[in-house]
Design a protein around this motif. Sequence first.
Motif, short mmCIF file in Angstrom:
data_model
loop_
_atom_site.label_atom_id
_atom_site.label_comp_id
_atom_site.label_asym_id
_atom_site.label_seq_id
_atom_site.Cartn_x
_atom_site.Cartn_y
_atom_site.Cartn_z
N GLU A 14 1.24 -0.99 -0.01
CA GLU A 14 -0.15 -0.67 -0.30
C GLU A 14 1.04 0.92 -0.03
O GLU A 14 0.21 2.16 -0.87
CB GLU A 14 -0.80 0.35 1.25
CG GLU A 14 -1.72 1.24 1.44
CD GLU A 14 -2.85 1.66 0.28
OE1 GLU A 14 -3.10 2.68 0.20
OE2 GLU A 14 -2.98 0.46 -0.35
N PHE A 15 2.15 0.91 1.01
CA PHE A 15 2.91 2.49 0.71
C PHE A 15 3.62 2.61 -0.62
O PHE A 15 3.66 4.12 -1.23
CB PHE A 15 3.98 2.35 1.36
CG PHE A 15 4.41 2.90 1.95
CD1 PHE A 15 4.60 4.31 3.05
CD2 PHE A 15 5.92 3.36 1.11
CE1 PHE A 15 5.56 5.54 3.56
CE2 PHE A 15 6.82 4.80 1.31
CZ PHE A 15 6.45 5.32 2.51
N SER A 16 3.92 1.54 -1.58
CA SER A 16 4.57 1.78 -2.32
C SER A 16 3.03 2.41 -3.62
O SER A 16 3.82 3.02 -4.47
CB SER A 16 5.04 0.59 -2.64
OG SER A 16 5.81 0.07 -1.88
N ARG A 17 2.22 2.02 -3.46
CA ARG A 17 1.54 2.05 -4.31
C ARG A 17 0.99 3.32 -4.41
O ARG A 17 0.74 4.52 -4.94
CB ARG A 17 0.14 1.92 -4.04
CG ARG A 17 0.09 0.13 -5.39
CD ARG A 17 -1.16 -0.43 -5.10
NE ARG A 17 -1.41 -0.96 -3.98
CZ ARG A 17 -1.31 -1.47 -3.32
NH1 ARG A 17 -0.08 -2.82 -3.75
NH2 ARG A 17 -2.20 -1.74 -2.37
N ARG A 18 1.19 4.00 -2.83
CA ARG A 18 1.09 5.70 -2.78
C ARG A 18 1.91 6.07 -3.02
O ARG A 18 1.79 7.81 -3.64
CB ARG A 18 -0.11 4.98 -0.86
CG ARG A 18 -1.11 4.70 -0.94
CD ARG A 18 -1.73 5.18 0.45
NE ARG A 18 -2.42 5.75 0.52
CZ ARG A 18 -3.22 6.62 1.46
NH1 ARG A 18 -3.02 6.00 2.93
NH2 ARG A 18 -3.71 7.60 1.56
N TYR A 19 3.46 6.29 -2.86
CA TYR A 19 4.26 6.68 -2.37
C TYR A 19 4.79 6.45 -4.32
O TYR A 19 6.45 6.23 -3.57
CB TYR A 19 5.15 7.55 -1.28
CG TYR A 19 3.90 7.92 -0.16
CD1 TYR A 19 3.22 8.89 -0.50
CD2 TYR A 19 3.18 7.09 0.65
CE1 TYR A 19 2.25 9.85 0.69
CE2 TYR A 19 2.20 7.29 1.37
CZ TYR A 19 1.87 8.59 2.08
OH TYR A 19 1.11 8.77 2.54
N PRO A 20 4.44 5.50 -5.07
CA PRO A 20 5.69 5.47 -6.13
C PRO A 20 7.30 6.14 -5.83
O PRO A 20 8.12 5.66 -6.21
CB PRO A 20 5.41 5.66 -7.00
CG PRO A 20 3.74 6.83 -6.89
CD PRO A 20 4.12 6.51 -5.44
#
Length: 186
Positions: A2-8
Amino acid sequence: GEFSRRYPAVALDTDRIYIRQGNIWTAAGVSAGIDVALALVAEDMGEETARRCAQRLVVYYRRPGGQSQFSSLLEMQRPDGRFAALLDQVRRSLDGVWDVESLAGFCCLSPRHFSRLFQSEVGMPPAKAVEQLRVEAARAALESGERSIQKVARRCGFGDAERMRRSFLRVQGRQPSSLLRSPADE
């Protein structure tokens, strides 16, 4: 994920206790926050002050930030698993006699039946699991500044430094002495 998707645009490293990039420090969680705090104290006030803080907090001084936050200690610990209480007992008394007979006796099983069940649930033979727990405890002690390999070997259940050295080579592929920090490192 989720973090990677929100903050690429952020380079996320999920396998580190803490990371320092310039003047920004990030930690993997609460315990890692203690490691970051000790690293900050060491940087601002010196290693001796950080060591005294760690002693007062009764925590290891200090896990290196690049150390993986994952360990077989955690992988083997399944709170709902059949062998959780046994693994906790082994961790609490690493210097105890933990052969298959004593491990099986703790679980009220025959050695043969215990070995099969343990291998099936934990994914490794009981002797390898005990060795892994001992090596990781010894590694943590050495990385936190313990200077006597012989004392660590006895405390972690190896009996002597040579047995610990052989276990380290099998499990970690390196000698325990490679973890000793020189006084110049501190």
